[in-house]
Structures are given as C-alpha cells and as structure tokens.
Enzyme design. Structure first.
Site, PDB file in Angstrom:
ATOM      1  N   LYS A  30      -7.824  -9.031  -8.027  1.00 18.29           N
ATOM      2  CA  LYS A  30      -9.040  -9.528  -7.386  1.00 18.29           C
ATOM      3  C   LYS A  30     -10.162  -8.489  -7.491  1.00 18.29           C
ATOM      4  O   LYS A  30      -9.889  -7.290  -7.662  1.00 18.29           O
ATOM      5  CB  LYS A  30      -8.772  -9.907  -5.933  1.00 18.29           C
ATOM      6  CG  LYS A  30      -8.427  -8.773  -5.015  1.00 18.29           C
ATOM      7  CD  LYS A  30      -8.430  -9.238  -3.565  1.00 18.29           C
ATOM      8  CE  LYS A  30      -8.410  -8.033  -2.647  1.00 18.29           C
ATOM      9  NZ  LYS A  30      -8.606  -8.293  -1.251  1.00 18.29           N
ATOM     10  N   LYS A  87       0.816  -1.216   0.000  1.00 19.45           N
ATOM     11  CA  LYS A  87       0.000   0.000   0.000  1.00 19.45           C
ATOM     12  C   LYS A  87       0.848   1.265   0.000  1.00 19.45           C
ATOM     13  O   LYS A  87       0.424   2.291  -0.522  1.00 19.45           O
ATOM     14  CB  LYS A  87      -0.942   0.005   1.209  1.00 19.45           C
ATOM     15  CG  LYS A  87      -2.181  -0.841   0.965  1.00 19.45           C
ATOM     16  CD  LYS A  87      -3.243  -0.564   1.998  1.00 19.45           C
ATOM     17  CE  LYS A  87      -4.451  -1.433   1.756  1.00 19.45           C
ATOM     18  NZ  LYS A  87      -4.915  -2.126   2.945  1.00 19.45           N
ATOM     19  N   LYS A 120     -13.525  -3.480  -3.760  1.00 19.33           N
ATOM     20  CA  LYS A 120     -14.329  -2.262  -3.594  1.00 19.33           C
ATOM     21  C   LYS A 120     -13.553  -1.038  -4.013  1.00 19.33           C
ATOM     22  O   LYS A 120     -14.126  -0.035  -4.416  1.00 19.33           O
ATOM     23  CB  LYS A 120     -14.685  -2.086  -2.114  1.00 19.33           C
ATOM     24  CG  LYS A 120     -15.747  -2.998  -1.628  1.00 19.33           C
ATOM     25  CD  LYS A 120     -15.949  -2.791  -0.133  1.00 19.33           C
ATOM     26  CE  LYS A 120     -16.765  -3.936   0.409  1.00 19.33           C
ATOM     27  NZ  LYS A 120     -16.583  -4.142   1.830  1.00 19.33           N
TER      28      LYS A 120
HETATM   29  P1  AMP Z   1     -13.157  -6.078   3.023  1.00 16.24           P
HETATM   30  O1  AMP Z   1     -14.412  -5.336   3.098  1.00 16.24           O
HETATM   31  O2  AMP Z   1     -12.269  -5.718   1.897  1.00 16.24           O
HETATM   32  O3  AMP Z   1     -12.473  -6.082   4.364  1.00 16.24           O
HETATM   33  O4  AMP Z   1     -13.530  -7.623   2.730  1.00 16.24           O
HETATM   34  C1  AMP Z   1     -14.456  -8.341   3.509  1.00 16.24           C
HETATM   35  C2  AMP Z   1     -14.263  -9.830   3.307  1.00 16.24           C
HETATM   36  O5  AMP Z   1     -14.440 -10.185   1.919  1.00 16.24           O
HETATM   37  C3  AMP Z   1     -12.887 -10.347   3.694  1.00 16.24           C
HETATM   38  O6  AMP Z   1     -13.061 -11.572   4.393  1.00 16.24           O
HETATM   39  C4  AMP Z   1     -12.188 -10.586   2.379  1.00 16.24           C
HETATM   40  O7  AMP Z   1     -11.242 -11.635   2.458  1.00 16.24           O
HETATM   41  C5  AMP Z   1     -13.346 -10.972   1.461  1.00 16.24           C
HETATM   42  N1  AMP Z   1     -13.050 -10.602   0.050  1.00 16.24           N
HETATM   43  C6  AMP Z   1     -12.800  -9.346  -0.411  1.00 16.24           C
HETATM   44  N2  AMP Z   1     -12.578  -9.353  -1.757  1.00 16.24           N
HETATM   45  C7  AMP Z   1     -12.692 -10.655  -2.149  1.00 16.24           C
HETATM   46  C8  AMP Z   1     -12.563 -11.330  -3.427  1.00 16.24           C
HETATM   47  N3  AMP Z   1     -12.317 -10.657  -4.547  1.00 16.24           N
HETATM   48  N4  AMP Z   1     -12.744 -12.686  -3.455  1.00 16.24           N
HETATM   49  C9  AMP Z   1     -13.009 -13.375  -2.309  1.00 16.24           C
HETATM   50  N5  AMP Z   1     -13.139 -12.808  -1.093  1.00 16.24           N
HETATM   51  C10 AMP Z   1     -12.983 -11.466  -1.005  1.00 16.24           C
END
Ligand code: AMP
Length: 331
Positions: A195, A114, A198
């Site tokens: 991947k 980052k 958001k």
């Molecule tokens: P975040 O809001 O980015 O903290 O993500 C919330 C959850 O979604 C975490 O458990 C991440 O590992 C999962 N996650 C986020 N992006 C992906 C993705 N592209 N594929 C699978 N799991 C994801």
C-alpha cells in the site's frame, strides 16, 4: 444513550499522501459536512513510537494540520487537536492497559508484522494498541473510520470495554463501530504489491497531496505498470494499472468499469491514460494547494486552531477521565 461521535486519527509525520486523502481525509470532510460530530486527532504520540527528529516532527505537524484544513476540515464544525497536548490519553492508556494481557497484544497481526524481524522489541510498539483504545474511549467515540487492517485494534478496544464493565459494573463507554471507507487501498506507485505509505523508504512510490505539479507529473509517469499497454482493471494480475484506475475513480467518483470502458473506446494506452490522470490529480488538488501555501505562511493561525481544538477536546476528555477515575476509586 450515547450520542454519535466519530474519532479520526492521522499520524502527523508527513504531508498526507493520496492514500490518506482518498482512504480517509476526503471521507472525513464529507462526514463533517453532513453534520456528524467529528474529532480529528493528530496522533503525534503514536508518531513517536519510533524516534523522530524533533525539528522535522514540529514541521510535519504544521504541514499535516495545514493539509487537513486546506482539504476542508473546518475547525468551526469539527475538533482538530494534537494528541500529545492532552495528558488524558496516556493516563487513560495506563488505566485501560491494566485490563489487557500481554498475550492479547502479542496476537494482534499489525504488532506481529512490525516486530517479526526485531531482536529487541520497542515497548512503544507493544503499547500502541492500548493507546489507540484509550484515544477512542476518551471521547466515548461511537464510530471509527478505519482501514480493515485496524479491525483487531478495534476488537481490543471492545474487549477492554467488556472487561471494564465486568469488573466495575458500570457502562461508561459505547461499543465503537468501524466505518469503512469505500475506496480501495491505494498502492505504492513503485511497488504496487504494497500500500502507499508514509513509511515507504522510496518516496517515488507516493504522491503527497501538496506536491508540485512537476513532481506529480514525474511520479505518475514513472509509476510501475506492466508490458500490456491496454487499459484493463485487474488488481490481482495488473496491480500497477489497476491502482491508477483506483486513484482516477477515487478523485472523480466514477466507477472503475466506466473508466476502463471509456479509456478503451478512446483507445488510450497506459502512457496516455497516465497523462489524463495527471491532469485530474493536478486539477483536484490545485485549490487545496493554494490554501495550504497560504496557511503555511501563518504558523500562529495554525497553532491557534490547534489550541482551540485542544480546549474543546479537553472538556470531553476531562469528563470521561473523571468518570473512569471515580469508578475505579481514584477520585
Ligand atoms: P496513518 O497516518 O498511517 O495513521 O493513516 C491515516 C489514515 O489514512 C488511516 O485512516 C488509514 O487507514 C488511511 N490510509 C493510510 N494509507 C492508506 C492507503 N494507502 N490507502 C487508503 N487509505 C490509507
């Protein structure tokens, strides 16, 4: 000695996307329904690591909560609450942060990636892994559903537990274990080498789970594939098509090989496979979307749910923080 408790976190900075759903939310609901003690934390303090528009953040907190409830998180079975509403998180982050070193954090790969292009590094980015450790420790969490990229953060947490024990000779925390989700990482529909995320500047790479049918259709039809029209599963050489197969598999529970075999038997090309996938996505999320729209019409209900979750979370958090303070001579 420590009872099983699972902490799951999600940044409420957007309606969750297909990756969040398949990699996290779907699994959390299964854990909850199998009787696990699940705490779902809306990581809004993590969401402001980089500045956000307050109006938009308020809205996305409502949207994320409604999405989670619509997908099956049940406030009678699980705790769902907002991180920012429990000051215990930041207090514990300070106390545990005193046990970490600058070098330790600087070596964490997510931090390094980052900050690699930043001239001045925001302190929030640096503090992020410490706050995450505090989140876990506050509930004496025994299991954490994480993606593989989060493992170094969990490792930091275990070293803080060891250091705490070493200094204060008190075993207050269980060693948290990672729980992996079985689904492969869902990739961006536009840039399948990355991947689905958001924070992707290009929203066309994402399908948010409450998107309209038209938008879902459009996003899938425009998903990047390659010049071959046959359906084969080869994440390395054909990441676009393979990602579509992974989404298919995640939603139906079928194995990738079986999906490919049937598609080949039916002689489907990528366009026809996309059409089939669109139907599956739309059907899967239809009941969730109806519930979601209902919930979004009743903000006071959502705030009530969050407040009740907060009250339940506070009981556990109070107890842990008191124990930590007592152990450190801060009572
Ligand atoms: P975040 O809001 O980015 O903290 O993500 C919330 C959850 O979604 C975490 O458990 C991440 O590992 C999962 N996650 C986020 N992006 C992906 C993705 N592209 N594929 C699978 N799991 C994801």
């Amino acid at each position: 000695m420590f009872s099983r408790r699972i902490l799951a976190g999600i940044q409420p900075s957007n309606v969750p996307h297909l990756g969040n759903y398949l990699g996290a939310i779907k699994r959390w609901v299964e854990l909850q329904n199998s009787g696990e003690h699940l705490i779902v934390m809306l990581a809004d303090l993590h969401a402001v690591t980089l500045p956000r528009d307050p109006k938009i953040l308020r809205q996305t907190i409502l949207e994320t909560t409604s999405s989670l409830l619509a997908c099956g998180i049940n406030p009678d079975k699980s705790i769902i609450y907002r991180q920012s509403q429990l000051p215990h998180h930041t207090t514990l982050a300070w106390l545990m942060g005193t046990l970490a070193t600058v070098q330790q954090i600087s070596h964490i790969p997510t931090y390094k990636s980052k900050v690699k292009d930043e001239e001045s590094i925001p302190l929030g980015l640096f503090m992020y892994p410490i706050l995450q450790s505090a989140d876990i420790l506050l509930f004496k969490s025994t299991h954490i559903p994480v993606g593989e990229d989060q493992l170094p953060h969990l490792h930091l947490c275990t070293t803080l537990i060891e250091k705490f024990y070493h200094i204060y000779k008190k075993e207050l925390f269980p060693m948290p274990k990672p729980m992996f989700t079985e689904t492969n990482r869902i990739r961006s529909l536009r840039h399948p080498e990355n991947k689905m995320s958001k924070s992707d500047a290009d929203p066309r790479g994402r399908i948010d789970i409450m998107d309209t049918e038209d938008l879902i259709r459009d996003r899938v039809m425009k998903a990047v594939t390659d010049f071959e029209s046959r359906i084969t599963y080869d994440p390395e050489n054909r990441p676009g098509v393979s990602n579509l197969i992974d989404i298919f598999s995640g939603l139906t529970g079928e194995m990738q090989e079986d999906i490919v075999e049937r598609a080949q038997l039916e002689g489907l090309n990528t366009k026809e496979f996309k059409e089939k996938l669109i139907k599956i996505i739309i059907e899967h999320f239809k009941p969730f979307r109806i519930k979601y729209l209902e919930l979004m019409n009743d903000h006071s209900y959502i705030y009530d749910v969050l407040q009740q979750g907060q009250a339940k979370a506070a009981v556990i958090a109070d107890q842990t923080l008191n124990e930590v303070k007592q152990t450190m001579g801060l009572d």
